[in-house]
Design a protein around this motif. Structure first.
Motif, short mmCIF file in Angstrom:
data_model
loop_
_atom_site.label_atom_id
_atom_site.label_comp_id
_atom_site.label_asym_id
_atom_site.label_seq_id
_atom_site.Cartn_x
_atom_site.Cartn_y
_atom_site.Cartn_z
N GLU A 44 0.70 -1.52 0.15
CA GLU A 44 0.04 0.10 -0.07
C GLU A 44 0.46 1.23 0.23
N PHE A 45 1.76 0.90 0.76
CA PHE A 45 3.09 2.66 1.00
C PHE A 45 3.36 2.31 -0.96
N ASP A 46 3.76 1.89 -1.13
CA ASP A 46 4.73 1.46 -2.70
C ASP A 46 3.71 2.34 -3.76
N ARG A 47 2.32 1.89 -3.63
CA ARG A 47 1.11 2.35 -4.33
C ARG A 47 1.02 4.03 -4.56
N LYS A 48 0.87 4.22 -2.92
CA LYS A 48 0.76 5.56 -3.30
C LYS A 48 1.73 6.57 -3.21
N TYR A 49 3.31 5.83 -3.12
CA TYR A 49 4.05 6.84 -3.10
C TYR A 49 4.78 7.28 -4.32
N VAL A 50 5.11 8.85 -4.06
CA VAL A 50 5.18 9.89 -5.11
C VAL A 50 6.68 10.49 -4.85
#
Length: 355
Positions: free
Chosen positions: A188-194
């Protein structure tokens, strides 16, 4: 036990270092009292001559838990005019022998200077004690930490995904500790990371052999790894290739909390950048292609200070390739070992790493 008897060596501080010595004493040593010079020397009043060059009005006493002590002699206590500072540095014989062995390995051609005050075989050791008295003592063993992180912003946005610790001791570098950290919510962290450049997803997963599955399947969570790291580095001399990044942005913060429990005076990147460009400018690198590229990249850089990448510093300062670059991964422990060899090369090249 043989080789561990305590030694107490007297060190006189040069006048140009009085200010530094007083700062060290006030901040790091325990004040143990003051007394008149007559009391210090057990002299009667009729034995004191205020006009004598060796007369002192007051003496201050300082100490440390290891038995080291210091005395500050004032010619005018009201004006805080210091005339002499003496340290009795307490070490053990094993530490002395360890230092001398390391010094001789790094300086095999060293000979005592007959014109020097310190002209005997112990001269390097006396210099070592002098630096220790001034708070610039660098432990013979240095720990080098490298981190792989989710991004460049640091705490609290980013996380440490992997940490590696290498040890430089007596001219040799070896791995000490390496762990991938488990985060159950990393998908989930990776999916939202910019990222700072606007790209999405954790960079390291796409640019090394570290995979999200490694994070999910790691055996230890961040609290346990942080506790193990603190146990290893507490009280030690610790550095990294980029101290403001690894320590400043991550390891000084929760849950690592290394600030205050480690000694840190070396920044390998700053030292390596200065040394490598010095070698390039004097046309001293064996690898002329590397030399030409580094000078060109500095000239073309947007930034006024073009910092040296660790891989370039290693190739420039360690042309014999002591760690074996072939097959090396962009991983924390590999980078920490490489940075240890860079630091060793800086010592051999007589770079001033005493800060």
């Amino acid at each position: 036990m043989e080789g561990t008897e305590k030694l107490s060596e007297i060190i006189w501080i040069a006048p140009e270092d009085f200010k530094t010595a007083m700062l060290i004493l006030k901040n790091e040593w325990k004040f143990e009292g003051r007394g008149t010079y007559a009391e210090a020397e057990d002299l009667d009043d009729d034995e004191i001559d205020p006009d004598d060059d060796e007369y002192y009005e007051m003496v201050e006493y300082y100490g440390k838990e290891d038995g080291s002590s210091a005395e500050v002699y004032y010619s005018d206590y009201g004006k805080k005019e210091v005339s002499d500072i003496r340290f009795w540095m307490t070490v053990d014989d094993k530490e002395k022998q360890k230092f001398m062995a390391a010094f001789k390995e790094l300086n095999p051609d060293w000979k005592p200077d007959e014109d020097s005050v310190l002209y005997d075989e112990d001269a390097p050791y006396k210099g070592f004690l002098y630096q220790k008295a001034l708070g610039r003592f660098r432990f013979l063993m240095v720990l080098i930490i490298d981190t792989e992180t989710t991004g460049l912003s640091g705490y609290p946005k980013d996380r440490v995904l992997e940490i590696g610790i290498a040890e430089l001791e007596e001219g040799s570098v070896r791995p000490v500790y390496s762990e991938i950290i488990r985060y159950s919510d990393i998908a989930e962290f990776d999916r939202k990371y910019v990222n700072l450049d606007g790209s999405e997803g954790i960079w390291i997963y796409r640019n090394s052999d570290l995979r999200m599955e490694d994070t999910l399947n790691a055996s230890k969570d961040v609290e346990r790894v942080a506790a193990e790291v603190r146990a290893i580095v507490s009280g030690m001399e610790v550095t990294s290739y980029n101290v403001p990044f690894d320590l400043g942005k991550f390891l000084y913060h929760e849950p690592w909390n290394l600030r205050g429990i480690v000694e840190r005076k070396i920044d390998i990147m700053k030292l390596a950048t200065s040394k490598v460009y010095e070698l390039c400018e004097s046309d001293s690198l064996d690898d002329k292609g590397l030399q030409k590229r580094l000078l060109r990249e500095r000239e073309e850089s947007y930034y006024p200070e073009k910092w040296m990448r660790p891989i370039d510093a290693y190739r420039a300062l360690c042309p014999e390739d002591p760690m074996g670059l072939e097959g090396m991964r962009h991983r924390a422990i590999d980078d920490a070992v490489m940075e240890g060899w860079i630091l060793k090369a800086l010592q051999i090249n007589n770079t001033d790493f005493l800060g």
